[in-house]
Design an enzyme around this catalytic site. Structure first.
Site, PDB file in Angstrom:
ATOM      1  N   SER A 173       8.040   7.195  40.915  1.00 49.38           N
ATOM      2  CA  SER A 173       7.986   7.698  42.290  1.00 49.38           C
ATOM      3  C   SER A 173       9.371   7.594  42.901  1.00 49.38           C
ATOM      4  O   SER A 173      10.190   6.758  42.490  1.00 49.38           O
ATOM      5  CB  SER A 173       6.993   6.871  43.123  1.00 49.38           C
ATOM      6  OG  SER A 173       7.068   7.218  44.492  1.00 49.38           O
ATOM      7  N   TYR A 181       3.675  -1.252  46.173  1.00 48.65           N
ATOM      8  CA  TYR A 181       3.724   0.049  45.507  1.00 48.65           C
ATOM      9  C   TYR A 181       5.150   0.341  45.042  1.00 48.65           C
ATOM     10  O   TYR A 181       5.382   0.748  43.897  1.00 48.65           O
ATOM     11  CB  TYR A 181       3.239   1.134  46.459  1.00 48.65           C
ATOM     12  CG  TYR A 181       3.240   2.529  45.881  1.00 48.65           C
ATOM     13  CD1 TYR A 181       2.167   2.989  45.129  1.00 48.65           C
ATOM     14  CD2 TYR A 181       4.308   3.408  46.111  1.00 48.65           C
ATOM     15  CE1 TYR A 181       2.162   4.278  44.606  1.00 48.65           C
ATOM     16  CE2 TYR A 181       4.307   4.685  45.598  1.00 48.65           C
ATOM     17  CZ  TYR A 181       3.232   5.122  44.847  1.00 48.65           C
ATOM     18  OH  TYR A 181       3.232   6.396  44.321  1.00 48.65           O
ATOM     19  N   LYS A 236       6.402   0.870  41.083  1.00 52.88           N
ATOM     20  CA  LYS A 236       7.037   2.096  40.605  1.00 52.88           C
ATOM     21  C   LYS A 236       8.443   1.851  40.064  1.00 52.88           C
ATOM     22  O   LYS A 236       8.871   2.474  39.095  1.00 52.88           O
ATOM     23  CB  LYS A 236       7.052   3.145  41.720  1.00 52.88           C
ATOM     24  CG  LYS A 236       5.664   3.661  42.100  1.00 52.88           C
ATOM     25  CD  LYS A 236       4.968   4.332  40.917  1.00 52.88           C
ATOM     26  CE  LYS A 236       3.648   4.968  41.293  1.00 52.88           C
ATOM     27  NZ  LYS A 236       3.022   5.713  40.168  1.00 52.88           N
TER      28      LYS A 236
END
Length: 257
Positions: A149, A164, A168
């Site tokens: 990401s 998150y 990533k």
């Protein structure tokens, strides 16, 4: 050089995790259209089956569905065995399953924190490892592509998703490590880092869409799953034979301003 053959997926066989909807489903359809035989792997068996059947009807290709919790190594191994029974071999794997939650660092509880790391990072490792082990046995090489990401490169705002971002970023470093270890087996390992892609997941954060758009270069826009097809096709096809340990950011320029 036959450029069309270079980007063709004819003869390619592999799975896409998180393939029942969103980016994964979009990729599964595109790959099937380009001649690949595709396994759709998802924790939701009903959705996976419905998506696989719909794509098979539309493209005429071979598409199968597999229920699997990517955080469970035993389920991943069972999925791999079922896939091989159906397809005979594996030449690519797209590790795309992922989740996020919105708690800030002061409020998030250990279980929620760990759930994101478990799906996004551990799940990528387990499915990539299973594919790599089989590719080594086959002795023909292969391509492993994982969805990272732009959150691996920047910290998103105004939402709070530190766990998150960490997961990533971990995918990119994990993939680089795998690329080094697996190069001698002619197995390429790369990542795609999407920006804000308008899926059902993003639809739950509609109040932030205008804010994100304002952070992008003037004239740019938020993305759609279709905007990512080219990046994944490149890494799965023979066109990327000289690319391994690479990360391709596809974010409409969000991370450059």
């Amino acid at each position: 050089m036959d450029v069309k053959k270079l980007f063709s997926l004819e003869g390619k066989k592999g799975f896409i995790t998180g393939g029942a909807q969103g980016i994964g489903a979009c990729l599964a359809k595109a790959f099937s259209e380009l001649g690949a035989e595709v396994g759709i792997v998802d924790i939701n068996p009903e959705k996976a089956s419905a998506t696989a059947q719909a794509i098979a009807r539309e493209t005429g290709g071979k598409v199968k569905a597999y229920a699997c919790d990517v955080t469970c190594p035993a389920q991943v191994q069972s999925m791999m065995e079922s896939f091989l029974n159906d397809f005979g071999e594996i030449t690519f794997a797209v590790n795309n399953a992922g989740i996020f939650t919105g708690e800030g660092v002061l409020d998030i509880d250990p279980k929620t924190y760990e759930s994101v790391i478990d799906v996004n990072l551990n799940g990528v490792f387990y499915t990539a490892q299973a594919a790599a082990r089989q590719m080594v046995k086959q002795g023909k090489g292969g391509s492993i592509v994982s969805t990272a990401s732009m959150s691996a490169h920047i910290i998103n705002r105004p939402q709070t998703i530190a766990n998150y971002c960490a997961s990533k970023a971990g995918i990119i470093q994990l993939t680089k490590g795998m690329a080094v270890e697996l190069a001698k087996y002619h197995i390429r390992c790369n990542t795609v880092s999407p920006g804000y892609i308008q899926t059902d997941l993003i639809a739950t954060m509609k109040d932030m869409l205008s804010t994100w758009s304002g952070m992008m270069p003037e004239g740019s826009r938020l993305g759609f799953p279709e905007d990512l097809i080219g990046a994944y096709v490149y890494f799965v096809s023979d066109a990327s034979e000289f690319a391994t340990g690479s990360d391709l950011v596809v974010d409409g320029g969000y991370t450059i301003v």
